[in-house]
Design a protein around this motif. Structure first.
Motif, PDB file in Angstrom:
ATOM      1  N   PHE A  87       0.831  -1.187   0.000  1.00 51.77           N
ATOM      2  CA  PHE A  87       0.000   0.000   0.000  1.00 51.77           C
ATOM      3  C   PHE A  87       0.874   1.248   0.000  1.00 51.77           C
ATOM      4  O   PHE A  87       2.050   1.202   0.366  1.00 51.77           O
ATOM      5  CB  PHE A  87      -0.928   0.014   1.214  1.00 51.77           C
ATOM      6  N   LEU A  90       2.734   2.435   4.427  1.00 50.26           N
ATOM      7  CA  LEU A  90       3.358   1.169   4.774  1.00 50.26           C
ATOM      8  C   LEU A  90       2.668   0.482   5.936  1.00 50.26           C
ATOM      9  O   LEU A  90       2.118   1.124   6.809  1.00 50.26           O
ATOM     10  CB  LEU A  90       4.812   1.404   5.165  1.00 50.26           C
ATOM     11  N   ALA A  91       2.723  -0.824   5.934  1.00 48.64           N
ATOM     12  CA  ALA A  91       2.194  -1.582   7.055  1.00 48.64           C
ATOM     13  C   ALA A  91       3.290  -2.481   7.612  1.00 48.64           C
ATOM     14  O   ALA A  91       3.369  -3.648   7.281  1.00 48.64           O
ATOM     15  CB  ALA A  91       0.983  -2.396   6.619  1.00 48.64           C
ATOM     16  N   LEU A  92       4.164  -1.899   8.435  1.00 48.34           N
ATOM     17  CA  LEU A  92       5.227  -2.680   9.061  1.00 48.34           C
ATOM     18  C   LEU A  92       5.193  -2.441  10.566  1.00 48.34           C
ATOM     19  O   LEU A  92       4.690  -1.432  11.026  1.00 48.34           O
ATOM     20  CB  LEU A  92       6.600  -2.248   8.533  1.00 48.34           C
ATOM     21  N   CYS A  93       5.755  -3.380  11.304  1.00 46.95           N
ATOM     22  CA  CYS A  93       5.870  -3.209  12.748  1.00 46.95           C
ATOM     23  C   CYS A  93       7.264  -2.686  13.081  1.00 46.95           C
ATOM     24  O   CYS A  93       8.256  -3.395  12.905  1.00 46.95           O
ATOM     25  CB  CYS A  93       5.609  -4.521  13.463  1.00 46.95           C
ATOM     26  N   ASP A  94       7.323  -1.455  13.568  1.00 46.59           N
ATOM     27  CA  ASP A  94       8.590  -0.785  13.832  1.00 46.59           C
ATOM     28  C   ASP A  94       9.492  -1.516  14.810  1.00 46.59           C
ATOM     29  O   ASP A  94      10.700  -1.413  14.734  1.00 46.59           O
ATOM     30  CB  ASP A  94       8.320   0.614  14.404  1.00 46.59           C
TER      31      ASP A  94
END
Ligand code: ATP
Ligand code: MG
Lengths: 260, 361
Positions: A87, A90-94
């Motif tokens: 997308f 962003l769809a990440l886990c920091d």
């Protein structure tokens, strides 16, 4: 006829209240084909992506994926059906590292009978990550550092490597290189080529004419919520595409029929 | 393959030695520093007569120079709240908070003790009997299971409220805080429940609370580090949307985390009531706050996604040393509360600062 199509939309429409963000989109993607979606800001490209991936509920129209009409309740269902999406946001886990992010939600595990308490196979995930990143030539100094400490480009590469690591029926990337430097852009383009070689179809939303001309087979142009052109790469050039984007030209079969 | 992680990929080199200093090391250093400060105060303060808090140089009673009696008290003091803080830690890592654990200890202790009573006290019928004769001298598993089931129920309610109504965890567990206090007073209309069976009394006798704390800390630490359960807890706390997009069942997972947290609090109630040989409606006062404080001192971030069980165990030790140190230097109880409050605020400020520095990079 429709057997070689992986994705087709018929009359796909999305209205946000009075805003007609997407109007009557008829779109076809063949298996193994790479298509670029181009168009000015606000043309409805991301809206189109969001309808296909189930992020939003369409106003009307049909989506046929892999031969069947689909109604995804959310991005998760789309992904389970085989659509991987990068997308625009962003769809990440920091706080997690690269392998964790790559395998989030589909971890490699041991002792699966333990259910939710099954044991993570860190070694296998690390090795698969190394292999995946090496294949796509993404440069990340330390895959075991948390994502928080990475540059925007590196993070983007992780998100893209994630979609490229898992074989999917369709990959969608919404402006994957918009925020990237020269090297990172080249890496993303390499990933796209890897997908092409693997015969995996792709929808690439991009503003970058050179990139589009380099990578894809066909270009679909959006303008003010409508598809205005569907061009084979060999039969067009940059100037031609720009003419469609700006509204100087519209293909006759996409001409508005007076209804708005 | 083994060595490649330290080289990185794509030609960039990476120095393994420069890998960030773990947060737990900072907490450990703080622990040592605090011990040294109290030792120093023991030497410096005029009314202390050169006493030492943790060392015992004069009489080498057990062959060590450590003051084992005091060290045992310090650890014993934090063990029961420590058990609660293990559950609270995973809730905070999840991005939530649990304020209901203290009152849950009170309610669970009352209920558990009612199923753990013995029939005869000094040859007389148990004067504090809650139920009829059927409830006397049940197998010890009965009160334990009842307690854990009660905890699981409270945790499931907390978790479902948070997962399905979307109300903030603060509000949901604050409501449960009052409900549990209500339950503990309603159960016997305020009467304490006492005289457990010998078997039940053994659960929390002597140093047993410490044994339970260490065992559960090891189990929870392994869960958080090496299982899908732990990974998903960190993922949700770090970026809930990303977790959902990645296919994690966020709602179900939240319910499970809150359930396990409340079961740990209920287990703490079992140990506490067994240790005290009685249950009272007011038990567990401030425990929820102390448990949160242990986690926060141990480096668990209130924003979720960061922290560890090891950190919390060290945080619990810091908490215990400070509390015991205050008593050692004969600081009055009200000063102790004030100082404790300041330390908790300081820990959160430090966490905020660390977060900002991390995002600025
Ligand atoms: N949630 C929403 N509510 C109302 N209007 C919206 C919403 N999302 C998008 N729009 C409108 O729909 C139109 C199309 O937006 P969209 O995001 O699809 O554009 P885009 O082609 O992806 O543009 P860009 O190249 O800038 O990413 C825009 O006019 C936008 O303002
Ligand atoms: Mg867009």
């Amino acid at each position: 006829m429709s057997d070689d199509l992986i994705l087709e939309t018929r009359g796909l429409t999305k209205h946000y209240g009075g805003v007609h963000a997407l109007e009557n989109a008829n779109f076809k993607l063949r298996r193994g084909e790479h298509i670029a979606i181009m168009g000015d800001n606000g043309a409805g490209k991301s809206t189109f992506v969001r309808q296909i991936t189930g992020v939003e509920t369409r106003t009307r129209g049909e989506i046929i994926f892999d031969g069947k009409p689909v109604h995804f309740e959310g991005p998760l269902e789309a992904r389970q059906a085989g659509i991987e999406t990068v997308f625009q946001t962003l769809a990440l886990c920091d706080d997690l590292d690269v392998p964790d992010n790559l395998f989030l939600g589909r971890e490699k595990t041991k002792f699966d009978w333990l259910g939710p308490f099954r044991i993570l196979d860190y070694k296998a995930m690390r090795e698969a990550t190394m292999a995946g990143l090496e294949r796509t030539a993404v440069k990340i100094p330390n895959i075991r550092g948390s994502i928080r400490n990475m540059s925007g480009g590196q993070r983007q590469c992780v998100a893209i490597a994630r979609t490229a690591t898992f074989h999917s029926k369709l990959t969608i990337m919404d402006e994957p290189t918009a925020a990237l430097g020269v090297q990172e852009t080249a890496q993303v383009e390499n990933i796209v080529r890897t997908l092409k070689e693997a015969g995996e179809p792709l929808i690439l939303v991009s503003h970058n004419m050179r990139q589009v001309m380099d990578l894809v087979d066909r270009i679909v142009v959006f303008r003010r919520g409508r598809i205005v052109a569907d061009l084979a790469k060999e039969e067009t050039d940059g100037q031609d595409v720009v003419a469609y984007i700006t509204g100087a030209k519209t293909q006759p079969e996409f001409a508005e029929d007076g209804v708005l | 393959m083994a060595d490649q992680t330290s080289h990185g990929i794509g030609g960039l080199t990476y120095d393994r030695k420069k890998r960030g200093w773990p947060n737990e090391a900072n907490v450990f250093i703080a622990l040592v520093a605090i011990i040294l400060i109290f030792e120093l105060l023991g030497q410096v303060l005029p009314y202390m007569n050169n006493q030492s808090m943790l060392f015992d140089f004069n009489e080498a009673r057990d062959g060590t120079i450590l003051n084992m009696a005091r060290i045992k008290i310090v650890i014993l003091q934090v063990a029961i709240i420590g058990i609660i803080s293990l559950g609270v830690t995973q809730v905070i890592i999840l991005g939530g908070i649990d304020l209901s654990s203290g009152p849950l200890v009170g309610a669970a202790a009352m209920i558990v003790m009612s199923f753990a009573q013995t029939e005869l006290v000094n040859g007389q019928l148990n004067p504090k009997a809650v139920f009829g004769p059927w409830s006397f001298d049940l197998p010890v598993l009965a009160p334990i299971l009842v307690g854990l089931a009660f905890g699981a129920m409270i945790g499931l309610i907390n978790g479902s409220l948070i997962a399905f109504t979307g109300i903030p965890p603060f509000i949901a567990t604050l409501g449960m805080f009052l409900i549990c206090r209500g339950i503990s007073q309603w159960w016997t209309k305020g009467q304490p429940v006492s005289f457990p069976s010998d078997q039940f009394a053994a659960i929390g006798s002597g140093m047993m609370p410490v044994v339970w704390f260490i065992l559960l800390a090891i189990v929870l630490s392994l869960l958080m580090k090496y299982t899908v359960y732990g990974k998903h807890t960190y993922a949700i706390g770090s970026n809930e949307d990303a977790a959902r997009m990645s296919g994690i069942n966020v709602k179900g997972h939240k319910m499970m985390v809150y359930m396990i947290a409340s079961m740990l609090a209920a287990f703490a109630a079992i140990v506490l009531s067994s240790k005290n040989l009685t249950a009272q409606a007011g038990m567990g006062q401030f425990y929820e706050l102390y448990a949160i404080a242990m986690a926060v001192i141990g480096g668990v971030s209130l924003r979720g996604g960061r922290g560890s069980i090891v950190g919390t165990v060290l945080g619990a030790m810091v908490f215990g040393v400070i509390q015991s140190g205050f008593t050692f230097i004969k600081l009055d109880a009200f000063y102790q509360l004030m100082a404790m409050g300041s330390i908790i605020i300081g820990a959160v400020v430090l966490d905020q600062y660390r977060q900002r520095r991390a995002t600025l990079r």
